[in-house]
Scaffold this motif. Sequence first.
Motif, PDB file in Angstrom:
ATOM      1  N   GLU A 125      45.067  60.824  54.313  1.00 22.68           N
ATOM      2  CA  GLU A 125      43.641  60.494  54.259  1.00 22.68           C
ATOM      3  C   GLU A 125      43.398  59.291  53.355  1.00 22.68           C
ATOM      4  O   GLU A 125      42.637  58.376  53.700  1.00 22.68           O
ATOM      5  CB  GLU A 125      42.854  61.700  53.751  1.00 22.68           C
ATOM      6  CG  GLU A 125      42.878  62.898  54.681  1.00 22.68           C
ATOM      7  CD  GLU A 125      42.112  64.080  54.109  1.00 22.68           C
ATOM      8  OE1 GLU A 125      41.499  63.935  53.027  1.00 22.68           O
ATOM      9  OE2 GLU A 125      42.127  65.155  54.728  1.00 22.68           O
ATOM     10  N   TRP A 126      44.025  59.291  52.189  1.00 26.69           N
ATOM     11  CA  TRP A 126      43.870  58.169  51.261  1.00 26.69           C
ATOM     12  C   TRP A 126      44.385  56.878  51.876  1.00 26.69           C
ATOM     13  O   TRP A 126      43.807  55.810  51.666  1.00 26.69           O
ATOM     14  CB  TRP A 126      44.605  58.451  49.957  1.00 26.69           C
ATOM     15  CG  TRP A 126      43.835  59.345  49.024  1.00 26.69           C
ATOM     16  CD1 TRP A 126      42.471  59.483  48.940  1.00 26.69           C
ATOM     17  CD2 TRP A 126      44.379  60.214  48.027  1.00 26.69           C
ATOM     18  NE1 TRP A 126      42.134  60.380  47.962  1.00 26.69           N
ATOM     19  CE2 TRP A 126      43.285  60.852  47.375  1.00 26.69           C
ATOM     20  CE3 TRP A 126      45.666  60.526  47.614  1.00 26.69           C
ATOM     21  CZ2 TRP A 126      43.447  61.761  46.347  1.00 26.69           C
ATOM     22  CZ3 TRP A 126      45.842  61.434  46.587  1.00 26.69           C
ATOM     23  CH2 TRP A 126      44.738  62.051  45.959  1.00 26.69           C
ATOM     24  N   PHE A 127      45.495  56.976  52.622  1.00 30.07           N
ATOM     25  CA  PHE A 127      46.065  55.774  53.249  1.00 30.07           C
ATOM     26  C   PHE A 127      45.042  55.099  54.158  1.00 30.07           C
ATOM     27  O   PHE A 127      44.834  53.876  54.079  1.00 30.07           O
ATOM     28  CB  PHE A 127      47.318  56.149  54.045  1.00 30.07           C
ATOM     29  CG  PHE A 127      47.742  55.099  55.036  1.00 30.07           C
ATOM     30  CD1 PHE A 127      48.130  53.834  54.612  1.00 30.07           C
ATOM     31  CD2 PHE A 127      47.747  55.374  56.396  1.00 30.07           C
ATOM     32  CE1 PHE A 127      48.516  52.861  55.524  1.00 30.07           C
ATOM     33  CE2 PHE A 127      48.124  54.410  57.313  1.00 30.07           C
ATOM     34  CZ  PHE A 127      48.515  53.146  56.878  1.00 30.07           C
ATOM     35  N   ILE A 128      44.399  55.875  55.009  1.00 23.37           N
ATOM     36  CA  ILE A 128      43.421  55.291  55.930  1.00 23.37           C
ATOM     37  C   ILE A 128      42.209  54.768  55.169  1.00 23.37           C
ATOM     38  O   ILE A 128      41.725  53.660  55.425  1.00 23.37           O
ATOM     39  CB  ILE A 128      43.000  56.324  56.990  1.00 23.37           C
ATOM     40  CG1 ILE A 128      44.209  56.720  57.841  1.00 23.37           C
ATOM     41  CG2 ILE A 128      41.884  55.765  57.872  1.00 23.37           C
ATOM     42  CD1 ILE A 128      43.918  57.818  58.861  1.00 23.37           C
ATOM     43  N   ALA A 129      41.710  55.562  54.227  1.00 24.42           N
ATOM     44  CA  ALA A 129      40.518  55.159  53.471  1.00 24.42           C
ATOM     45  C   ALA A 129      40.789  53.918  52.621  1.00 24.42           C
ATOM     46  O   ALA A 129      39.960  52.997  52.562  1.00 24.42           O
ATOM     47  CB  ALA A 129      40.052  56.316  52.591  1.00 24.42           C
ATOM     48  N   LEU A 130      41.946  53.873  51.967  1.00 22.60           N
ATOM     49  CA  LEU A 130      42.295  52.700  51.169  1.00 22.60           C
ATOM     50  C   LEU A 130      42.505  51.466  52.049  1.00 22.60           C
ATOM     51  O   LEU A 130      42.163  50.347  51.655  1.00 22.60           O
ATOM     52  CB  LEU A 130      43.559  52.978  50.343  1.00 22.60           C
ATOM     53  CG  LEU A 130      43.385  53.939  49.166  1.00 22.60           C
ATOM     54  CD1 LEU A 130      44.748  54.345  48.607  1.00 22.60           C
ATOM     55  CD2 LEU A 130      42.524  53.311  48.065  1.00 22.60           C
TER      56      LEU A 130
END
Length: 257
Positions: free
Chosen positions: A124-129
């Motif tokens: 999730e963090w990968f996509i959001a970042l």
Amino acid sequence: MSKPSRTAVLYRMVMPDHTCPWGLKARHLLKSRGYTVDDRWLTTREETDAFKAEHGVKTTPQVFIDGQRIGGHDDLRRFLGLKVRDPKATTYTPVLVVFLTTAVMAAMLSLVVFGTPLTVQAAEWFIALSMMVLGMLKLQNVESFSSMFLNYDLLAKRWVPYGKVYPFAEFAAGALMVAGVLTWLSAPVALVIGGIGAASVFKAVYLDKRELKCACVGGDSNVPLGFLSLTENLMMIAMAVWMLVMEYAVGSTAMPM
């Protein structure tokens, strides 16, 4: 046969307020290839102009080997059999660097928080970042981005201001997703801009067969519009759907029986 000379004469600009970076690169390249460099400085504008006029050249540095003018830095690379970058050539490198950077950031955050780099939260963090970094790159020059964006985005063609709204929306949605707050706002925004973006790229590339540059990392990039551009938008759609599903699941379990 006589062996080629291993001595090169290099003329480069070295002035009180300017040292030519290409001259430094040429000197390093020659030394790394075993040449002894006769490093001759052009220390004034008048001296530089006189040198250019004498040799009929428009730029410095200039390299000479065996009395033969090789040329500038790029000419030297060609002479040595090295690749010369084409400034007009398209490349996926900027997007791949963004994805690699955000993947490492997400993995490190997950390692600190959960003790392991491979978690659902890391994905999730990968996509959001990625959304935040791509938005940041667009925001460096919104005018340039919006101009390139107008070449293919379906909504921007109908409502021009959308080209300037898009990078703010992408960055803000990504930031909210990183924090895990205001999902009711961030998820629909990501779903809308990702959906429109995916449809626009698919139409331009796969239906209309157009060869365009993608504005995904800003309006000055040479990234070709294609699979990676579509991937960026599909990632936003997937993230939005996932967060809405998770929000609904959490809300359902929290409801009183």
